[in-house]
Design a protein around this motif. Structure first.
Motif, PDB file in Angstrom:
ATOM      1  N   MET A 153      -4.347  -1.135   1.056  1.00  0.00           N
ATOM      2  CA  MET A 153      -3.450  -0.002   0.815  1.00  0.00           C
ATOM      3  C   MET A 153      -4.149   0.992  -0.094  1.00  0.00           C
ATOM      4  O   MET A 153      -4.541   0.643  -1.213  1.00  0.00           O
TER       5      MET A 153
ATOM      6  N   LYS B 139      -4.202  -4.029  -2.794  1.00  0.00           N
ATOM      7  CA  LYS B 139      -3.802  -2.676  -3.212  1.00  0.00           C
ATOM      8  C   LYS B 139      -4.035  -2.517  -4.714  1.00  0.00           C
ATOM      9  O   LYS B 139      -4.204  -3.530  -5.398  1.00  0.00           O
ATOM     10  N   HIS B 140      -4.009  -1.319  -5.247  1.00  0.00           N
ATOM     11  CA  HIS B 140      -3.892   0.005  -4.637  1.00  0.00           C
ATOM     12  C   HIS B 140      -5.267   0.613  -4.773  1.00  0.00           C
ATOM     13  O   HIS B 140      -5.718   0.827  -5.909  1.00  0.00           O
TER      14      HIS B 140
ATOM     15  N   PHE C 199      13.233   3.086 -10.660  1.00  0.00           N
ATOM     16  CA  PHE C 199      13.220   1.651 -10.403  1.00  0.00           C
ATOM     17  C   PHE C 199      13.946   0.918 -11.513  1.00  0.00           C
ATOM     18  O   PHE C 199      13.708  -0.259 -11.743  1.00  0.00           O
TER      19      PHE C 199
ATOM     20  N   TYR D  63      -2.083   6.284  -4.688  1.00  0.00           N
ATOM     21  CA  TYR D  63      -1.506   7.621  -4.821  1.00  0.00           C
ATOM     22  C   TYR D  63      -2.472   8.651  -5.414  1.00  0.00           C
ATOM     23  O   TYR D  63      -2.433   9.818  -5.086  1.00  0.00           O
TER      24      TYR D  63
ATOM     25  N   TYR E 221      10.099   9.543  -8.553  1.00  0.00           N
ATOM     26  CA  TYR E 221       9.544   8.317  -8.003  1.00  0.00           C
ATOM     27  C   TYR E 221       8.044   8.239  -8.310  1.00  0.00           C
ATOM     28  O   TYR E 221       7.429   7.199  -8.243  1.00  0.00           O
TER      29      TYR E 221
ATOM     30  N   LEU F 176       2.804  -6.842   1.281  1.00  0.00           N
ATOM     31  CA  LEU F 176       2.100  -5.787   0.548  1.00  0.00           C
ATOM     32  C   LEU F 176       1.609  -6.355  -0.778  1.00  0.00           C
ATOM     33  O   LEU F 176       2.050  -5.990  -1.848  1.00  0.00           O
TER      34      LEU F 176
ATOM     35  N   ARG G 198       2.212  -0.819 -14.562  1.00  0.00           N
ATOM     36  CA  ARG G 198       2.141  -1.847 -13.532  1.00  0.00           C
ATOM     37  C   ARG G 198       1.139  -2.954 -13.846  1.00  0.00           C
ATOM     38  O   ARG G 198       0.885  -3.806 -12.991  1.00  0.00           O
TER      39      ARG G 198
ATOM     40  N   SER H 135       8.747  -1.869  -7.115  1.00  0.00           N
ATOM     41  CA  SER H 135       8.772  -2.422  -5.762  1.00  0.00           C
ATOM     42  C   SER H 135       8.463  -3.911  -5.741  1.00  0.00           C
ATOM     43  O   SER H 135       8.779  -4.601  -4.783  1.00  0.00           O
TER      44      SER H 135
ATOM     45  N   ASP I 175      -0.251   4.059   0.670  1.00  0.00           N
ATOM     46  CA  ASP I 175       0.905   3.752  -0.159  1.00  0.00           C
ATOM     47  C   ASP I 175       2.051   4.656   0.306  1.00  0.00           C
ATOM     48  O   ASP I 175       1.848   5.631   1.050  1.00  0.00           O
ATOM     49  N   TRP I 176       3.238   4.310  -0.116  1.00  0.00           N
ATOM     50  CA  TRP I 176       4.438   4.984   0.394  1.00  0.00           C
ATOM     51  C   TRP I 176       4.549   6.399  -0.196  1.00  0.00           C
ATOM     52  O   TRP I 176       4.859   6.561  -1.373  1.00  0.00           O
TER      53      TRP I 176
ATOM     54  N   GLU J  10       7.076  -0.087 -12.525  1.00  0.00           N
ATOM     55  CA  GLU J  10       6.415   0.912 -11.692  1.00  0.00           C
ATOM     56  C   GLU J  10       6.952   2.299 -12.024  1.00  0.00           C
ATOM     57  O   GLU J  10       8.132   2.467 -12.325  1.00  0.00           O
TER      58      GLU J  10
ATOM     59  N   ALA K 175      10.022  -3.144   2.949  1.00  0.00           N
ATOM     60  CA  ALA K 175       9.397  -1.874   2.603  1.00  0.00           C
ATOM     61  C   ALA K 175       9.037  -1.056   3.831  1.00  0.00           C
ATOM     62  O   ALA K 175       9.113   0.167   3.807  1.00  0.00           O
TER      63      ALA K 175
HETATM   64  C1  BGC Z   1       4.207   1.040  -4.396  1.00  0.00           C
HETATM   65  C2  BGC Z   1       3.545   0.001  -3.508  1.00  0.00           C
HETATM   66  C3  BGC Z   1       4.567  -0.605  -2.587  1.00  0.00           C
HETATM   67  C4  BGC Z   1       5.250   0.476  -1.794  1.00  0.00           C
HETATM   68  C5  BGC Z   1       6.269  -0.043  -0.809  1.00  0.00           C
HETATM   69  C6  BGC Z   1       5.098   1.999  -3.645  1.00  0.00           C
HETATM   70  O1  BGC Z   1       5.934   2.645  -4.541  1.00  0.00           O
HETATM   71  O2  BGC Z   1       3.219   1.751  -5.096  1.00  0.00           O
HETATM   72  O3  BGC Z   1       2.949  -0.977  -4.300  1.00  0.00           O
HETATM   73  O4  BGC Z   1       3.953  -1.567  -1.771  1.00  0.00           O
HETATM   74  O5  BGC Z   1       5.912   1.343  -2.689  1.00  0.00           O
HETATM   75  O6  BGC Z   1       7.396  -0.495  -1.442  1.00  0.00           O
END
Ligand code: BGC
Length: 743
Positions: A242, A198-199, A425, A245, A587, A151, A165, A402, A277-278, A479, A78
């Motif tokens: 982490m 997380k999160h 996903f 969002y 996403y 993560l 999730r 993820s 978070d990403w 997710e 990741a």
């Molecule tokens: C997710 C995280 C994950 C990150 C990295 C995000 O979409 O919310 O849980 O760790 O992506 O892949």
């Protein structure tokens, strides 16, 4: 939620008031191996240029980096933050997630890993030691694949059984989820890795996951979702957190001063670092609010922690000391966790041994909800068995996103999702031991056939001709998307009902990411909930059906009797227009959609507490699960005062070895029941054990936001020794003393 100014005022009032009573305690503060790590971090910082510092507070998805910027042997996962050999800074190479080393979109071509069952299965074990073993195992695989940051673990509370999730998380109760995630984190970090809780926080649904603004008062947040994180951090001492969002009180989680600087750092004394978070960063000022690392620059709309930061430093909007603070936190964590002592490197993995851990979780986390006439374990007189549906001839279902692990052996069937937010996903994937094969091995000499269930008339005919039918039902979740309902996928509910009508010995086996409604419940003989059972789930289910394993899982989340029982019958945001065609929006990140509000009518009473408050009878209560033997409870003795303790005896009164999960609930005057402790106890027939449970005072307290204290009011508390949230066996009343605790 108070404004930032209000919070500072409240904090100042607390600091200046001399009247903190002598009973003020502090929950155990996390400790890293402090001194040496601090010193090394400071020394490294002193030698760093701004470019060095910026390199450390920024991460990137390895696949988004030009090849030239990727070391040849870099493990593709990741995230990646390059190290700096000259300065003694190790690289940070991260992988998802809580159920094993994931391999999203096959980013490491053909790579597999041991797939644990889903989080809800882990939680259904109610077994902190097993969570430690699971964490230790997945952490060791991550290490062996060249990662040093994991993560994991995820501990958002289950507030709505449609949330996509939930399968990754550990249920609806803050004490259960917090303790379990703490043990999982400790297990991961026993490999000299950094784990990432997380999160953070209140990221409890996927619909509008980066535009949903959670409006909740502070006390409700502290007593529920935040308490799960607090306990998890105390028990597991993760190197990083982490941020999520979503928005909380109008502020994005990754720039939320209240969450990051106040709750996490000031109150909980968290010493690690916060990564985003990403795609969850929206400003350079996030650095001032407590964010230390922008994890995936290219997913955000701007390079907030590099290009934008340089400009902000120049014009004085952000002082250099904020950058230094973030760098120090990251460095000290790398040193405290000894990451530089063990650079990421690839080593062999004993998948056979690790598979046993996955199987143990599936065995202990499978929940037997119904067993009419003791149909299970299946009697030897049952000669002809038909297995129906669920691709049981191929493998078991997993959740998407993820966290999705490609199990050892690879996926055997992938049904792509091409529509809606699920498509990002979208892998409805099956793998692991096929239940059909495992059943044939566990029940030698029986005639076990399979029909795929696509044509219900064929399934019904096969069920009619068999002595027993084992029918699979699935619910796919993942997710970035929530489910619109609580039904099984496709015509799953109708199939089970039709099979049950044709054969009174119908056993329903569910592979589900969430509670479901089961309109056919009273018509089947048995129900087994396998959740997403992981790569050895087929073996575990077969062992339970055959009776070589006695089920002991207990529900970590309430199964509602209908959507109308949910605090929000309409899922917040689900009636808004779908996101634009922008990829980021699909996403579920950085959507630029206007924020919408998410209210939680249940407040801190998530899950079973809400049902208690509303006097709703759920389909199955939190904590529920059957066993092939019976357990008796007696000799409950409760002591109060400053430390509430419950002592009691559990006896296996049945004829088989078995494991019980005895639960203690407390009720404060005018409040809903709360889980206060539990014990998993394995007993032989006739054997007894006396158990003592000491109750965490925060479970007896209410959070007083004005005083910034947990307040335990003196008075009488009802204590129940129970089989499930709604199934007390013995109750007692006890007086407790008043006390206050720092947050
Ligand atoms: C997710 C995280 C994950 C990150 C990295 C995000 O979409 O919310 O849980 O760790 O992506 O892949």
């Amino acid at each position: 939620m108070k404004t930032r100014v209000q919070f500072w005022l409240a904090a100042a009032a607390v600091l200046t008031s001399a009247a903190i009573p002598p009973t003020v305690l502090h929950a155990r503060a996390p400790t890293h191996e402090d001194g040496a790590a601090d010193g090394r971090a400071r020394a490294a910082l002193a030698r760093m240029s701004l470019t060095d510092k910026i390199a450390l507070i920024n991460g990137e998805m390895p696949l988004m980096l030009p090849k030239a910027q990727r070391p040849e042997d870099l493990a593709i996962g990741a995230g990646y933050v390059p190290g700096n050999e000259a300065l003694g800074v190790p690289p940070q190479v991260s992988t998802d997630a809580s159920l094993g080393v994931s391999n999203l979109m096959d980013m490491r071509k053909g790579d597999v890993a041991t797939a644990l069952p889903s989080g809800l299965a882990l939680a259904a074990t109610w077994n902190p030691d097993l969570l430690y073993q699971g964490g230790r195992m997945i952490g060791s695989e991550a290490r062996a694949k060249g990662f040093n940051v994991m993560l994991a673990g995820g501990v958002n509370l289950v507030r709505d059984p449609r949330a996509g999730r939930n399968f990754e998380y550990l249920g609806e109760d803050p004490l259960l989820a917090g303790r379990l995630v703490g043990r999982e984190i400790a297990g991961i970090q026993s490999n000299r890795m950094i784990a990432t809780i997380k999160h953070f926080a209140l990221n409890d649904q996927e619909t509008g996951r980066s535009s949903g603004n959670v409006v909740i008062d502070e006390a409700a947040a502290r007593e529920s979702d935040l308490l799960a994180f607090q306990i998890g951090i105390e028990e597991g001492d993760p190197g990083s957190v982490m941020c999520a969002y979503n928005l909380i009180g109008g502020k994005f989680a990754c720039e939320n001063e209240f969450l990051l600087n106040q709750v996490l750092r000031r109150d909980w004394r968290f010493k690690g670092f916060v990564m985003s978070d990403w795609g969850a960063v929206h400003s350079t000022e996030s650095l001032l609010a407590g964010l230390d690392q922008q994890s995936a620059q290219k997913l955000d709309r701007k390079r907030w922690f590099s290009t934008e930061l340089e400009a902000a430093l120049k014009n004085g909007r952000v002082p250099m000391r904020a950058v230094d603070t973030a760098v120090l936190r990251i460095l000290r964590t790398l040193y405290a966790r000894d990451l530089d002592g063990l650079p990421p490197a690839k080593t062999p993995i004993d998948y056979a041994a690790n598979g046993k851990v996955a199987q143990a979780v599936a065995e202990q986390g499978t929940v037997l909800l119904r067993n009419e006439g003791g149909i299970l374990p299946i009697a030897s007189a049952v000669r002809r068995i038909v297995v129906i549906g669920g691709h049981a001839d191929i493998g078991v279902l997993s959740g998407a996103g993820s966290s999705q692990v490609v199990p050892v052996g690879g996926f055997k069937l992938v049904e792509p999702i091409t529509e809606g937010p699920a498509r990002m996903f979208g892998r409805r994937a099956f793998g692991g031991t096929p239940p059909l094969e495992a059943l044939r091995a566990a029940l030698p000499g029986r005639e076990i056939t399979y029909v795929d269930g696509r044509d219900p008339t064929v399934a019904v005919e096969a069920a009619r001709q068999a002595d027993a039918a084992i029918v699979f039902g699935e619910k796919f979740q993942g997710e970035a998307f929530d489910s619109p309902n609580l039904a099984l996928d496709g015509k799953g509910d109708a199939l089970i009902a039709a099979v049950a009508a044709a054969n009174p010995r119908t056993i329903a086996v569910l592979e589900i990411g969430n509670p479901v409604l089961m309109p056919w419940r009273d018509r089947v003989a048995a129900i087994l909930v396998g959740w997403y059972p992981g790569q050895r789930g087929g073996d575990a289910l077969a062992a339970i059906i055959a009776g070589t394993v006695n089920p002991s899982g207990r529900l970590p989340a309430t199964f509602p009797a209908g959507i109308e029982q949910l605090p929000n019958p309409v899922l917040p945001g689900s009636n808004l227009p779908p996101p634009s065609k922008d990829d980021r929006a699909i996403y579920g990140i950085n959507t630029n959609s206007p924020p919408f509000e998410i209210h939680y009518p249940e407040g801190s009473d998530a899950g079973y507490r809400w049902y208690d408050r509303k006097r709703f009878t759920p389909l199955y209560p939190f904590g529920y699960g059957l066993n092939y033997t019976r357990f008796g409870y007696d000799r409950l003795v409760v002591t109060g005062g400053n430390q509430l303790e419950a002592r009691f005896r559990v006896t296996n009164t049945g004829a088989r070895d078995g494991t019980d999960v005895a639960q203690i609930y407390i009720t404060l005057p005018g409040k809903a029941r709360r889980l206060a402790g539990w014990s998993r106890v394995a007993l032989k027939p006739g054997e007894s054990r006396t158990i003592t449970i000491a109750v965490d005072p925060r479970i007896l307290a209410n959070f007083d936001a004005a005083r910034q204290r947990w307040v335990v009011s003196p008075g009488e508390v009802r204590v129940e020794l129970s089989r499930a949230a709604t199934m007390p066996v013995i109750a007692a009343k006890v007086r407790i003393s008043g006390r206050q605790l720092r947050p």
